[in-house]
Design a protein around this motif. Sequence first.
Motif, PDB file in Angstrom:
ATOM      1  N   ARG A 102       0.834  -1.217   0.000  1.00 45.57           N
ATOM      2  CA  ARG A 102       0.000   0.000   0.000  1.00 45.57           C
ATOM      3  C   ARG A 102       0.863   1.259   0.000  1.00 45.57           C
ATOM      4  O   ARG A 102       0.554   2.228  -0.702  1.00 45.57           O
ATOM      5  CB  ARG A 102      -0.928   0.008   1.215  1.00 45.57           C
ATOM      6  N   ALA A 104       3.917   1.555  -1.119  1.00 43.69           N
ATOM      7  CA  ALA A 104       4.568   1.665  -2.430  1.00 43.69           C
ATOM      8  C   ALA A 104       3.572   2.198  -3.465  1.00 43.69           C
ATOM      9  O   ALA A 104       3.881   3.117  -4.234  1.00 43.69           O
ATOM     10  CB  ALA A 104       5.109   0.301  -2.870  1.00 43.69           C
ATOM     11  N   GLY A 105       2.361   1.627  -3.466  1.00 40.14           N
ATOM     12  CA  GLY A 105       1.338   2.080  -4.407  1.00 40.14           C
ATOM     13  C   GLY A 105       0.984   3.539  -4.178  1.00 40.14           C
ATOM     14  O   GLY A 105       0.898   4.338  -5.122  1.00 40.14           O
ATOM     15  N   ALA A 106       0.809   3.913  -2.919  1.00 38.83           N
ATOM     16  CA  ALA A 106       0.449   5.296  -2.584  1.00 38.83           C
ATOM     17  C   ALA A 106       1.552   6.253  -3.028  1.00 38.83           C
ATOM     18  O   ALA A 106       1.271   7.337  -3.551  1.00 38.83           O
ATOM     19  CB  ALA A 106       0.191   5.432  -1.089  1.00 38.83           C
ATOM     20  N   ALA A 108       3.682   5.946  -5.535  1.00 35.14           N
ATOM     21  CA  ALA A 108       3.639   6.128  -6.989  1.00 35.14           C
ATOM     22  C   ALA A 108       2.459   7.016  -7.378  1.00 35.14           C
ATOM     23  O   ALA A 108       2.587   7.915  -8.218  1.00 35.14           O
ATOM     24  CB  ALA A 108       3.538   4.772  -7.691  1.00 35.14           C
TER      25      ALA A 108
END
Lengths: 135, 125
Positions: A102, A104-106, A108
Amino acid sequence: MRRFYLFGFLLLMGFDSLAQISFKYAGTQALPVEVNVAWLLRVFGQPWVYGAIVGYVGAFFTWMALLKHAPIGPAFAASHLEVVSVMLLSVWLFDEQLTLVRVAGASAIIAGIVCLGFAENSEHAAAPGPAAADT
Amino acid sequence: MPAGDSISPLVAGLWLLNIVLDSGGQLAFKAAAGDETAGDGLARWKHMAARPWLWLGVGCYVIEFLVWIAFLSLVPLSEGVLLGSINIVAIMVAGRILFGEKLTRLRIAGILLVTLGVAIVGLGG
C-alpha cells in the motif's frame, strides 16, 4: 493569502476524508451488498450516508471557492492528496495496516498526482477544468 | 479482503463500474458546460436543464455514489481510495479521445505513475 490557501486545502482534505470514512461506515453497516431495495434501505437507514453527502457538498463548495484564487495545478494536486489522510485515518479507525504494498502504491500515485499538478500549471491558459473534488 | 487475497469478481466489477460512471459523469458535465449556444446566467441553466447532458451527468453521479459505497464495503478503505485514483487517469484519457485535449510529457508521466501505483495495490493485494 498563503494562510487562506493552507486553510482552504486543509478544509478540502477534511471534507474529502469525512466523505470517504462515512462511505466506509455506511457500506459496512449495509452489508451484504445486494442489488435491491433492502440494501438501499440499509444504506439510507443509518446516519453515515448523510455524513458522506455533507462531505461531498462541503468539498464541492470549498473546491469552488479555492479555484477562484488558487492556481489550478497545485489545487488539483492538493485536492487528490486526501489519499494520504484517508490512509492514516483508516489505520486509526478501522485497524487497517500500512503494508509495504500500500505504501509503495500510494507513493507512486502521489508522485503521479504531483506530476499532473505541474502539468496543469504549465498549461494553465489552455487547461480545462479538472475533475472536481471527487473520489 | 486480507492481504494476499485476490480481488473478487464483484469487487472488480464495482471498480470498473465506478470508472465508467465517474468518467461518464465528468464528460456529460463537460458536454453540458461546453455548449456555446447556451447563453449566460439563468438562461444558461435553463438551456442545460432542457438537454440530456446535465441529467446524464447527475444520473451517473447518483449511481456512482451507491456503487462506491458497495465497493468500499468490500475492500479496506486504505486500498479502496488508492484503487479509486484510477479515475484521474480514466478522465484524462477520455478527455484526450473525446475532446482532443493534449497529453504532454508531464501528463503522460503522471498518468503512468498513477496507473503503476494502482496496479501495485490491485495486484499486490
